[in-house]
Write a protein that holds these residues in place. Structure first.
Motif, PDB file in Angstrom:
ATOM      1  N   PRO A 369     -40.355  11.702  34.168  1.00  0.00           N
ATOM      2  CA  PRO A 369     -39.973  12.472  35.233  1.00  0.00           C
ATOM      3  C   PRO A 369     -38.849  11.810  35.661  1.00  0.00           C
ATOM      4  N   THR A 370     -37.729  12.449  36.169  1.00  0.00           N
ATOM      5  CA  THR A 370     -36.586  12.103  36.774  1.00  0.00           C
ATOM      6  C   THR A 370     -36.127  12.997  38.043  1.00  0.00           C
ATOM      7  N   ARG A 371     -35.671  12.769  38.881  1.00  0.00           N
ATOM      8  CA  ARG A 371     -35.032  13.346  40.149  1.00  0.00           C
ATOM      9  C   ARG A 371     -34.097  14.407  39.568  1.00  0.00           C
ATOM     10  N   GLU A 372     -33.299  14.019  38.933  1.00  0.00           N
ATOM     11  CA  GLU A 372     -32.104  15.058  38.270  1.00  0.00           C
ATOM     12  C   GLU A 372     -32.420  15.776  37.432  1.00  0.00           C
ATOM     13  N   HIS A 373     -33.412  15.647  36.449  1.00  0.00           N
ATOM     14  CA  HIS A 373     -33.438  16.703  35.336  1.00  0.00           C
ATOM     15  C   HIS A 373     -35.010  16.801  35.370  1.00  0.00           C
ATOM     16  N   ALA A 374     -35.666  17.411  36.336  1.00  0.00           N
ATOM     17  CA  ALA A 374     -36.831  17.764  36.516  1.00  0.00           C
ATOM     18  C   ALA A 374     -37.700  18.475  35.410  1.00  0.00           C
ATOM     19  N   GLY A 375     -36.575  19.624  35.028  1.00  0.00           N
ATOM     20  CA  GLY A 375     -36.752  20.624  34.162  1.00  0.00           C
ATOM     21  C   GLY A 375     -37.395  20.027  32.717  1.00  0.00           C
ATOM     22  N   LEU A 376     -36.971  18.863  32.549  1.00  0.00           N
ATOM     23  CA  LEU A 376     -37.154  18.406  31.136  1.00  0.00           C
ATOM     24  C   LEU A 376     -38.348  17.308  31.134  1.00  0.00           C
ATOM     25  N   THR A 377     -38.878  17.063  32.216  1.00  0.00           N
ATOM     26  CA  THR A 377     -40.140  16.149  32.272  1.00  0.00           C
ATOM     27  C   THR A 377     -41.146  16.870  31.051  1.00  0.00           C
ATOM     28  N   GLY A 378     -41.536  15.830  30.371  1.00  0.00           N
ATOM     29  CA  GLY A 378     -42.817  16.410  29.377  1.00  0.00           C
ATOM     30  C   GLY A 378     -42.422  16.916  28.145  1.00  0.00           C
ATOM     31  N   ARG A 379     -41.203  17.051  28.122  1.00  0.00           N
ATOM     32  CA  ARG A 379     -40.703  17.509  26.668  1.00  0.00           C
ATOM     33  C   ARG A 379     -40.946  16.482  25.529  1.00  0.00           C
ATOM     34  N   THR A 380     -41.540  16.808  24.388  1.00  0.00           N
ATOM     35  CA  THR A 380     -41.718  15.771  23.612  1.00  0.00           C
ATOM     36  C   THR A 380     -40.726  15.888  22.324  1.00  0.00           C
ATOM     37  N   SER A 381     -40.725  14.779  21.656  1.00  0.00           N
ATOM     38  CA  SER A 381     -40.095  14.361  20.449  1.00  0.00           C
ATOM     39  C   SER A 381     -40.619  15.139  19.358  1.00  0.00           C
ATOM     40  N   ILE A 382     -39.856  15.724  18.546  1.00  0.00           N
ATOM     41  CA  ILE A 382     -40.106  16.365  17.299  1.00  0.00           C
ATOM     42  C   ILE A 382     -40.429  15.427  16.200  1.00  0.00           C
ATOM     43  N   GLN A 383     -41.230  15.571  15.039  1.00  0.00           N
ATOM     44  CA  GLN A 383     -41.417  14.878  14.010  1.00  0.00           C
ATOM     45  C   GLN A 383     -39.935  14.997  13.213  1.00  0.00           C
TER      46      GLN A 383
END
Length: 436
Positions: A369-383
């Motif tokens: 989680p970040t204050r500035e980029h809340a919409g990206l929270t929880g996105r996961t790295s691809i293999q």
């Protein structure tokens, strides 16, 4: 002083992040008992269970620290009367208007003042504008009925952490210490001399505060310079990395800095604006600092423009509707720290222009989680597989982690846009690779 000499003192660390936790371990290695304080109950629990909470501090190190019986973490700030010295390692961010946000410092100082006892030493380590220790922390301590320099003691010693640096760590980076009275300065110097290889005393807290700002402003301005040179030389068909490499052969008068997709981390993108803000109080302008900030914050847009142009040149496609794989969301190589990372700005900018952007990061499996980029929270790295790479229209290298298989990328990517010069540096084929 005697308790410090004999290493019988208990050290309190407020804030157990990328600064506070390594400092706690350094104090522990010096033989002190350490109590760590943090508002994050999950982090406190993880530390007490000897879990790895920072990727470059191994679980074996954490286990040894907890098993020693001399380190514990707590969310109970009522225990702040226990330590003999309290070291404040809390964030000092800026607002969206680039004004200093000292709420963490002032709230911590106020909390300390409620538990303060005679004889305690308080040291602020958080980067801030010159005068903060004297103008904000000291009045809060004295509001509890103590006189700084007589009953309690106060100093400033800026953190100088470089997360993941294999050559310099907390114990080997010289420690600058400043205070506004001799007794406080002597106590702080004595404390850090037990923990750090070299201590540099300066005449005041403000001088120590200014030292840290100067270090980071120096880097910010020079990085902005090479970012600007990169754009100018690219227009001329000149490779800026080749130029920097050649200039670095001069044995005097030149220090290499390298361009990138923008600035990240808690220090360099943030700290300079603490001085620009304070300078206005004195009717002063800081044009170099502000110009450097403008250049550095513009780099993600410049990189996305280069990505769009490379897509158009290589395949005739526009950015809209394309699929992009971003390599690395941490702000620097080989760490898991995403604070102020330009990669997060890149993802948002790419997607705002109609593309889909996924990421791979071996150190950051999930965007926190970040204050500035809340919409990206929880996105996961691809293999990262050959098949996955081949499905993307372009790969954008933002962070050049060593753990990435760049040969695999080069062999399978339709297009690579490299902001870190990693492919040339590794001697890999440069077909389908565009520097940006």
């Amino acid at each position: 002083m005697a308790r410090l000499d004999k290493r019988e003192a208990t050290i309190g660390i407020v804030g157990l992040g990328y600064v506070g936790l390594p400092l706690a371990l350094a104090a522990l290695d010096a033989g002190f008992k350490v109590v760590g304080f943090d508002i994050n109950s999950g982090r406190v629990s993880a530390i007490n269970q000897a879990e790895q909470v920072i990727n470059y501090i191994g679980a074996d190190v954490m286990r040894a620290a907890i098993d020693s019986g001399r380190l514990r973490a707590t969310t109970d700030f009522g225990q702040l009367s226990e330590p003999d010295a309290i070291l404040i390692c809390v964030p000092t961010p800026v607002t969206k208007h680039r004004d200093p946000d000292l709420s963490y410092v002032s709230n911590t100082a106020e909390t300390i003042s409620k538990a303060l006892r005679t004889g305690q030493l308080v040291v602020l380590e958080s980067t801030t504008w010159p005068g903060t220790t004297r103008e904000i922390v000291q009045p809060l301590m004295e509001s509890a009925g103590f006189t700084v320099g007589q009953d309690v003691f106060l100093a400033f010693s800026p953190e100088r952490e470089d997360p993941g640096n294999p050559h310099f760590g907390t114990k080997t980076i010289p420690k600058v210490v400043g205070a506004d009275d001799a007794h406080s300065r002597d106590l702080a110097v004595k404390l850090y001399e037990q923990m750090i290889s070299k201590v540099v005393a300066v005449s005041s807290a403000a001088a120590a505060e200014a030292t840290k700002l100067t270090e980071n402003i120096f880097r910010s301005i020079n990085i902005a310079l090479v970012n600007e040179l990169k754009m100018v030389y690219a227009a001329m068909g000149v490779d800026v990395w080749e130029v920097i490499g050649a200039a670095s052969t001069k044995p005097f008068g030149f220090m290499p800095f390298y361009p990138g997709p923008g600035l990240g981390g808690h220090c360099i993108p943030v700290d300079p604006f603490y001085l620009t803000w304070k300078a206005r109080e004195y009717g002063m302008e800081t044009r170099f600092i502000e110009l450097a900030g403008q250049i550095n914050t513009s780099m993600p847009r410049v990189v996305v423009d280069a990505l769009a142009e490379a897509l158009n040149q290589s395949s005739g496609k526009g950015l809209k509707g394309s699929r992009v794989l971003l390599m690395g969301v941490a702000y620097k190589k080989n760490v898991d720290d995403t604070r102020e990372s330009p990669s997060l700005v890149l993802i948002e900018t790419i997607e705002a222009r109609g593309a889909r952007c996924d990421f791979h990061d071996p150190h950051t499996p999930t965007i926190p989680p970040t204050r500035e980029h809340a919409g990206l929270t929880g996105r996961t790295s691809i293999q990262l597989t050959a098949e996955a790479i081949a499905d993307y229209d372009a790969v954008l290298v933002s962070t050049d982690h060593d753990a990435v298989d760049y040969a695999l990328l080069q062999a399978n990517a339709k297009l690579v846009v490299d902001t870190r010069n990693v492919f040339a540096r590794l001697g890999l084929p440069m077909d389908r690779v565009v520097k940006a």
